[in-house]
Design a protein around this motif. Structure first.
Motif, PDB file in Angstrom:
ATOM      1  N   ASN A  25     115.404 -23.019  65.688  1.00 32.07           N
ATOM      2  CA  ASN A  25     116.750 -23.589  65.725  1.00 32.07           C
ATOM      3  C   ASN A  25     116.905 -24.667  64.661  1.00 32.07           C
ATOM      4  OD1 ASN A  25     115.545 -25.950  66.757  1.00 32.07           O
ATOM      5  ND2 ASN A  25     115.842 -25.268  68.882  1.00 32.07           N
ATOM      6  N   ARG A  30     113.184 -30.776  61.481  1.00 33.32           N
ATOM      7  CA  ARG A  30     111.883 -31.426  61.681  1.00 33.32           C
ATOM      8  C   ARG A  30     110.854 -30.871  60.698  1.00 33.32           C
ATOM      9  NH1 ARG A  30     113.062 -30.374  67.307  1.00 33.32           N
ATOM     10  NH2 ARG A  30     113.902 -32.252  68.283  1.00 33.32           N
ATOM     11  N   SER A  32     114.599 -27.809  64.910  1.00 34.70           N
ATOM     12  CA  SER A  32     113.215 -27.558  64.497  1.00 34.70           C
ATOM     13  C   SER A  32     113.119 -27.390  62.986  1.00 34.70           C
ATOM     14  CB  SER A  32     112.673 -26.308  65.194  1.00 34.70           C
ATOM     15  OG  SER A  32     112.552 -26.528  66.589  1.00 34.70           O
ATOM     16  N   ARG A  35     104.956 -31.883  67.766  1.00 31.68           N
ATOM     17  CA  ARG A  35     106.223 -31.501  68.380  1.00 31.68           C
ATOM     18  C   ARG A  35     106.643 -30.104  67.899  1.00 31.68           C
ATOM     19  NH1 ARG A  35     111.099 -33.723  70.434  1.00 31.68           N
ATOM     20  NH2 ARG A  35     112.429 -31.913  70.874  1.00 31.68           N
ATOM     21  N   ARG A  64     104.605 -27.441  69.577  1.00 33.28           N
ATOM     22  CA  ARG A  64     105.079 -27.229  70.944  1.00 33.28           C
ATOM     23  C   ARG A  64     106.365 -26.414  70.982  1.00 33.28           C
ATOM     24  NH1 ARG A  64     107.479 -32.175  74.243  1.00 33.28           N
ATOM     25  NH2 ARG A  64     109.309 -31.424  73.110  1.00 33.28           N
ATOM     26  N   ASP A  65     107.262 -26.674  70.022  1.00 31.25           N
ATOM     27  CA  ASP A  65     108.582 -26.051  70.058  1.00 31.25           C
ATOM     28  C   ASP A  65     108.619 -24.657  69.443  1.00 31.25           C
ATOM     29  OD1 ASP A  65     109.502 -28.326  71.272  1.00 31.25           O
ATOM     30  OD2 ASP A  65     110.499 -29.141  69.485  1.00 31.25           O
ATOM     31  N   ILE A  66     107.896 -24.444  68.341  1.00 39.26           N
ATOM     32  CA  ILE A  66     108.029 -23.170  67.627  1.00 39.26           C
ATOM     33  C   ILE A  66     106.704 -22.426  67.471  1.00 39.26           C
ATOM     34  CG2 ILE A  66     110.029 -24.013  66.346  1.00 39.26           C
ATOM     35  CD1 ILE A  66     108.258 -24.418  63.918  1.00 39.26           C
TER      36      ILE A  66
END
Length: 297
Positions: A2, A8, A5, A229, A232-234
Motif C-alpha cells: 500500500n 516507508r 508501506s 516495520r 512486519r507489514d509487507i
C-alpha cells in the motif's frame, strides 16, 4: 504494497543512502573508530529509550552470544570498515559497493550449506563482479591514492553484512527490534577498547557533529525501526527491495551535497550490480505483484 508501506520503503532507502553521505563527512575528521563508536553507541541509547516505552526486555543472559555475533558482523566491523573507506572513497562509490551485500550473503550461504548456486544465482554473481569492476575501473576510483585498500575495505564491509545475513537465517528466533537493540550495545562494547588508541587531528565542527548524530539516530536507530516495520507489514522479500534503491539515493545525496562527480561507468556498474543482486536474491517484481494480487505474500 500500500501507499504507506511504499513511502516507508522510499524513506528507508533515502535514509540508508544518506548514511554514506554522513559517514563521508564525519570519517575524515573523527576517524573510523570514533565515528563507529558514536554511531552504534548513540543508536543503542536511542533504541534503549524506545524499548523502555515499548516494554521490550533484551533478555541479555539468554541471548548475549546472539547479540554479540550480530554486533560484530552487522555493526562493529562494517561500520569501522566503511569509516575507513570513507576517508578516500566517495559516498556514491560506497553505496554502490554496499549493494553487493546480498550477493556475498548468497555466496556465503552456498558455501556454508554446501549447495552450489544454480544457474540464475551464478549469473547474478558474475554480473555483480562485472558491475564492481566497472565501478572501480571505469569509474576511475583507483586513480586516488590509497583507493585500492579503501575499495577492499568497503567490499569487506559488504561481505560482513553477508555473514550477518547468513547467520541470522539459521540463528535462534529473536524479534527484529531486540536484534537491532542488542546488537548495537554489543557493537559498542566491541569497539570501545579501541577508542583510547584513536585520535582526532582536527576538532569537529558543527556540520561534522550533526552528521554524527544523523548517522547514529536517523540512519541506524530510526532506520532499523522502519526496516522491521516493513518486514512486519509487507514481508522480508518485499522489504529486501530497499537494497536496490539505496545506491540511487547514495549517488543522489553525494552529488547534491558533496558535489561528487558520477561517471557513466559508475552508473552502468551500479545498474549491473543491482541486476546481479536481483538475480541472486530471486527478486521478481512480477511474482511479487501476483502474490499481492492473490493475497499470498
Amino acid at each position: 504494497m500500500n501507499l504507506a508501506s511504499f513511502i516507508r520503503l522510499l524513506t528507508l532507502a533515502a535514509i540508508w543512502g544518506a548514511s554514506f553521505l554522513f559517514t563521508r563527512i564525519g570519517a575524515p575528521v573523527l576517524g573510523s573508530v570514533i565515528l563507529a563508536e558514536f554511531r552504534v553507541g548513540l543508536a543503542a541509547l536511542f533504541l534503549a529509550i524506545v524499548a523502555g516505552f515499548l516494554h521490550k526486555p533484551l533478555n541479555v543472559k539468554q541471548h548475549w552470544r546472539h547479540y554479540l555475533m550480530l554486533g560484530i558482523f552487522n555493526g562493529a566491523l562494517p561500520y569501522l570498515l566503511f569509516g575507513f573507506a570513507a576517508q578516500t572513497l566517495s559516498a556514491s562509490a560506497m553505496s554502490i559497493l554496499n549493494a553487493t551485500s546480498p550477493i556475498w550473503g548468497t555466496l556465503i550461504g552456498s558455501v556454508w550449506t554446501r549447495h552450489p548456486p544454480n544457474g540464475r544465482t551464478a549469473l547474478g554473481l558474475g554480473l555483480g563482479i562485472i558491475g564492481v569492476g566497472l565501478v572501480v575501473g571505469v569509474g576511475h576510483l583507483t586513480a586516488q591514492r590509497g583507493a585500492g585498500v579503501a575499495i577492499a575495505a568497503a567490499l569487506l564491509a559488504a561481505f560482513s553484512f553477508g555473514i550477518a545475513t547468513t547467520y541470522a537465517k539459521t540463528a535462534k528466533s529473536v524479534d527484529g527490534f531486540s536484534n537491532a537493540h542488542g546488537s548495537m550495545w554489543a557493537a559498542s562494547l566491541v569497539i570501545a577498547p579501541a577508542v583510547p588508541f584513536a585520535s582526532v587531528t582536527t576538532p569537529p565542527g558543527t556540520v561534522v557533529m550533526l552528521a554524527v548524530v544523523a548517522v547514529s539516530i536517523v540512519c541506524t536507530g530510526i532506520a532499523f525501526l522502519l526496516y522491521f516495520r516493513l518486514i512486519r507489514d509487507i514481508g522480508a522479500t518485499s522489504a529486501l527491495t530497499v537494497t536496490f534503491l539505496i545506491p540511487v539515493f547514495g549517488i543522489l545525496w553525494g552529488s547534491l551535497f558533496l558535489g561528487e562527480v558520477v561517471t557513466p561507468g559508475m552508473m552502468a556498474g551500479s545498474f549491473i550490480v543491482i541486476v546481479g543482486t536481483a538475480l541472486v536474491t530471486g527478486y521478481n517484481p512480477a511474482t511479487l505483484l501476483f502474490r499481492r494480487a492473490t493475497g499470498n505474500a
